[in-house]
Design a protein around this motif. Sequence first.
Motif, short mmCIF file in Angstrom:
data_model
loop_
_atom_site.label_atom_id
_atom_site.label_comp_id
_atom_site.label_asym_id
_atom_site.label_seq_id
_atom_site.Cartn_x
_atom_site.Cartn_y
_atom_site.Cartn_z
N ARG A 38 -20.43 -14.64 74.04
CA ARG A 38 -19.68 -13.49 73.61
C ARG A 38 -20.31 -12.21 73.71
O ARG A 38 -21.73 -12.18 74.13
CB ARG A 38 -19.74 -13.39 72.20
N ASP A 39 -19.42 -11.06 73.99
CA ASP A 39 -19.87 -9.79 74.30
C ASP A 39 -20.91 -9.77 75.73
O ASP A 39 -20.56 -10.42 76.54
CB ASP A 39 -20.55 -8.92 73.05
N VAL A 40 -22.14 -8.93 75.31
CA VAL A 40 -22.98 -8.95 76.57
C VAL A 40 -24.27 -9.95 76.30
O VAL A 40 -24.83 -9.99 75.06
CB VAL A 40 -23.43 -7.43 76.37
N VAL A 41 -24.40 -10.89 77.13
CA VAL A 41 -25.39 -11.97 77.05
C VAL A 41 -26.71 -11.26 77.79
O VAL A 41 -26.44 -11.16 79.08
CB VAL A 41 -24.62 -13.22 77.70
N SER A 42 -27.76 -11.08 77.14
CA SER A 42 -28.69 -10.52 77.74
C SER A 42 -29.76 -11.46 78.51
O SER A 42 -29.64 -12.82 78.41
CB SER A 42 -29.54 -9.68 76.74
N VAL A 43 -30.85 -10.99 79.16
CA VAL A 43 -31.59 -11.78 79.93
C VAL A 43 -32.40 -12.89 78.86
O VAL A 43 -32.72 -13.68 79.65
CB VAL A 43 -32.60 -10.81 80.79
N GLU A 44 -32.73 -12.30 77.58
CA GLU A 44 -33.36 -13.13 76.94
C GLU A 44 -33.11 -14.50 76.72
O GLU A 44 -33.55 -15.53 76.21
CB GLU A 44 -33.57 -12.63 75.66
N GLU A 45 -31.36 -14.64 76.66
CA GLU A 45 -30.89 -16.08 76.69
C GLU A 45 -30.78 -16.88 77.55
O GLU A 45 -30.51 -17.99 77.53
CB GLU A 45 -29.12 -15.59 76.11
N ALA A 46 -31.37 -16.37 78.61
CA ALA A 46 -31.18 -17.46 79.88
C ALA A 46 -32.06 -18.65 79.71
O ALA A 46 -31.52 -19.64 80.02
CB ALA A 46 -31.69 -16.67 81.21
N LEU A 48 -22.70 -10.76 81.38
CA LEU A 48 -23.77 -11.58 81.07
C LEU A 48 -24.86 -11.10 82.37
O LEU A 48 -24.48 -10.84 83.56
CB LEU A 48 -23.34 -13.15 81.21
N HIS A 49 -26.03 -11.15 81.87
CA HIS A 49 -27.07 -10.72 82.68
C HIS A 49 -27.18 -11.85 83.99
O HIS A 49 -26.87 -12.97 83.88
CB HIS A 49 -28.40 -10.83 82.03
N THR A 50 -27.55 -11.11 84.94
CA THR A 50 -27.66 -11.84 86.35
C THR A 50 -28.46 -13.10 85.87
O THR A 50 -28.02 -14.54 86.68
CB THR A 50 -28.60 -11.05 87.38
N ALA A 51 -29.51 -13.33 85.11
CA ALA A 51 -30.36 -14.45 85.27
C ALA A 51 -29.36 -15.70 84.44
O ALA A 51 -29.38 -16.84 84.84
CB ALA A 51 -31.42 -14.27 83.99
N ASN A 52 -28.57 -15.50 83.40
CA ASN A 52 -27.53 -16.15 83.00
C ASN A 52 -26.51 -16.87 84.10
O ASN A 52 -26.29 -17.92 84.29
CB ASN A 52 -26.61 -15.60 81.95
N LEU A 53 -26.10 -15.86 84.81
CA LEU A 53 -25.20 -16.22 85.86
C LEU A 53 -25.61 -17.16 86.95
O LEU A 53 -25.16 -18.01 87.09
CB LEU A 53 -24.68 -14.98 86.64
N GLN A 54 -27.11 -17.00 87.07
CA GLN A 54 -27.59 -17.65 88.16
C GLN A 54 -27.80 -19.25 87.48
O GLN A 54 -27.79 -20.25 88.09
CB GLN A 54 -29.11 -17.27 88.40
N VAL A 55 -28.13 -19.19 86.21
CA VAL A 55 -28.31 -20.59 85.64
C VAL A 55 -26.76 -21.39 85.57
O VAL A 55 -26.80 -22.42 86.04
CB VAL A 55 -28.75 -20.41 84.04
N LEU A 56 -26.05 -20.42 85.37
CA LEU A 56 -24.45 -21.10 85.52
C LEU A 56 -24.24 -21.65 86.86
O LEU A 56 -23.79 -22.96 87.20
CB LEU A 56 -23.13 -20.28 84.88
#
Lengths: 825, 80
Positions: free
Chosen positions: B13-21, B44-52
């Motif tokens: 939801r909304d903006v997913v920050s780097v802390e969530e990665a 979503l922060h790049t780190a999350n994108l990378q995980v996905l």
Amino acid sequence: MNPLLEQFLSESRECTQGIAEKLMQLENAPNDQDIIKELFRLVHTLKGNSGLFTYPEMTRVLHAGEDLLGMVRDGKVAYSRKLADCLLDAMDFFTVLCADVETTEKIDAARVGDSVEVAASLRALIPAEPKAADSTVSNGATAAPAMQVPTPLPSDLPDSIQLEALHHFHSGEVPQWIVYTPARECFFQGDDPFYSARQTPSLLWGTVQPTEALPKLDELDTFSCLLEFHLLSTASPEELAEHFRYVPDQVKINPLWLADPQAAPVNDHDADMISGGLPQTLKTHPASREDSAALDAILSAQQQILSLNDHPAWEAGRIRAVAAVLENLSRNTAVAVGDAMFVDQLQAALSESLALQQSTPLLKWLEEHKQKIAAVDEQSTPITVPGGALAMLAQTGLDTEASPDNAAGGERIKYGRRADDSVKFGRRAEDSVNGPRSLKVDQAKVDRLMNLIGELVVSKNALPYLAQRAEAQYGVRELSREIKGQYAVINRIADEMQDAIMQVRMMAVSFVFQRFPRLVRDISRKLGKEVQLVLEGEQTEADKNIIESLADPLIHIVRNSLDHGLETPEVRRACGKPETGTLTIRASQQADRVVIEIADDGKGIDPAIIKRKAYEKGLIDEAALERIDNREAVNLIFAAGLSTAATISDLSGRGVGMDVVRSAVEKINGTVVVESEVGKGTTIRISLPLSMAVTQVMIVESDGQLFGVPMDHVVETVRVPRKAIRSIKQSKTAVLRGRIVLLKPLNDLLGITAPPRVNEDDELAVLLVQAGSGVLGLVLDGFKETVGIIQKPLGGFLSGLSAYSGSALMGDGSVLMILNIREIV
Amino acid sequence: MPIEFKRNRIVFRDVVSVEEAETLLENLQKKPASKIDLFACTHLHTANLQVLMAARPNIERWPENPELRAWLEGALKPAL
């Protein structure tokens, strides 16, 4: 402009000058480690300072310079003329940036590219490390937009986007192709590359892909960025540079250049195209009449150029340029006709032309093949363009130099300046440079001025005496009046001058205060206390010497307050006080003195403990133990050798602290007192003269001689009837304002045998002076006026006389001896 | 919470920050079959994108924001 920035600019100016100087010195002594260290330090300071502001361009260049100098310092890179040139260029660039900042407070986005180049030229001098530990740095070392070859356009660019790009291209907006490869550790720098990519101005299209195969989920490092962004934008390169200004070394921006603008993508592309790598088939629109006319015009223009007979120095370049145009035009033909020889022949003709330094062979080729090129374009033959279509066409236009060896494989592309054209931000000697607005003057020069004005004040004071003599001795009233008139004028000017010189030496106490926030924070953390520091009156000014000598005592006091004064949060809570203690440091000007108060709301000082401790240490005798009141008792903390702390910590408790404070303060003619209430807190008040140059003294008379007593010591002047004086043992005392005051005749103290004189009412003149922590009465013959004098230390034989702190010259030429009260009592 | 872990679904939801990665990665490591709901996500922060991108999970709903959807589809849709 805020003061911090102002100071940064003025310091930068000094630093750059220093760096230039040191570089010059280094030319003569290339191995002088001291100079290199100093250089390194200067650049390091500059870099650190620049980091306070949002000028990444500055920091980038300075950081590169610092790295380079670091290598030089460690002996990994040898000093060379080239190195000095590079550094000087970098400094010139830095100066340009500073000038930008000074006028507009920001740096033009166009400087981003320059800064990357300058940084790269510096880093180019650093030998590559065998293992690139820091990928950002190594990126910065090798990557500069000027040297980029465009990356092949990924094959999955949708048709609609290709069309749109073309559409923009036709309407005169050259789309920019951006490859953004964030540094691996960029997450730690707070970057969100995806966000930056999404926010790219006028973004047409973008994609994200891993730079390498992403590891399996179990091995994935969340905090290492392995992604790369490919973006297509119609924004101007400047806009894009501005957008990516913090990461220019991670971004490659290249304009698309369509060699054949008529090319439009087919709509019925098949799977082959998507898989990439395979040739893409593009159909050209049937060439219109206009197009062939244009083609004809281009061809004849080339012919014309080749026919020129002037043989300029740049002929070779010209021939190459023509060859490049022809090659591009004929590439289609070659493919269509399937005649590989076609281009080869062109190459041969080019080489021949170059060898002969004549355009004839190329011209011949052109004449032979002109019809063919034109003809092919007129047919609407499907043309297969090798490679990813647009990618091959995505070439930067500015550098059309097509040398034979790279013409076949697509020109090596350079954007903007050629790599070997080093950027010069040269500042020539005749260029006018904005002069600094502040002067840096050696303190000795100001001191000399100070002394001179002091002498002027003294000799000016001789004029009233002269006027008196003119009247009394020579009886010329007119002259006397005129001298007085002149004196008034000189007096006014001298006063103003003195004031002006004092101003030069004035400094704000913030100079000392600014270190406290950090100090308080560190110490309170260490002690596990919660402390809020309040600074007030930081703008209060005083003489530089005073301010400087204030630093150490203040630190002592603050430490003491934190260590002994303020309690731990638990204790405070138990006492019903807020958990966070408050330490207030307040400076204010009161008349001609600066008063600094250090107040805490801690547990205060218990006079009983102090008294006991002082008695145990033998600082006071039993009688004093009974006599002194609480106020005096707490001031005993300034006595040497007293420590109230039960244990010695690394912060305080050695029994030297407050004693040192007192002597440091007294050295600059200041006084320090402490007020404390148990459970409420402690306030230490330091009172300092604004300036040490002029001392206020009261002139007193004893046995027909005049002496000066510094006003700092004078408490009050009283006349005491002889009858009121009582003798207690050997000492004479009197009760003044309800207190017993010890009286000492000044004559006795100075070894003068004459007894004190009394006035007609049989009263003695008593000057109450502050001596140490107590008050004492000096019995004298009479009081005179108070004057401002410039005190000179005693020299020669007289310097051994501790009874006097110095001497001063009076207006009438006589010498006034200043008593050192603390010594004589 | 900008990111919510349900039984077999992860909702952004909304903006997913780097802390969530980090949490996201752990969760996907444990339950690789989780479905991803991005509908209400705006960034979503790049780190999350990378995980996905590394996990290639099943995307249940794409973001409502068309621009973000285009980005994510480009990055997360299985190759043809």
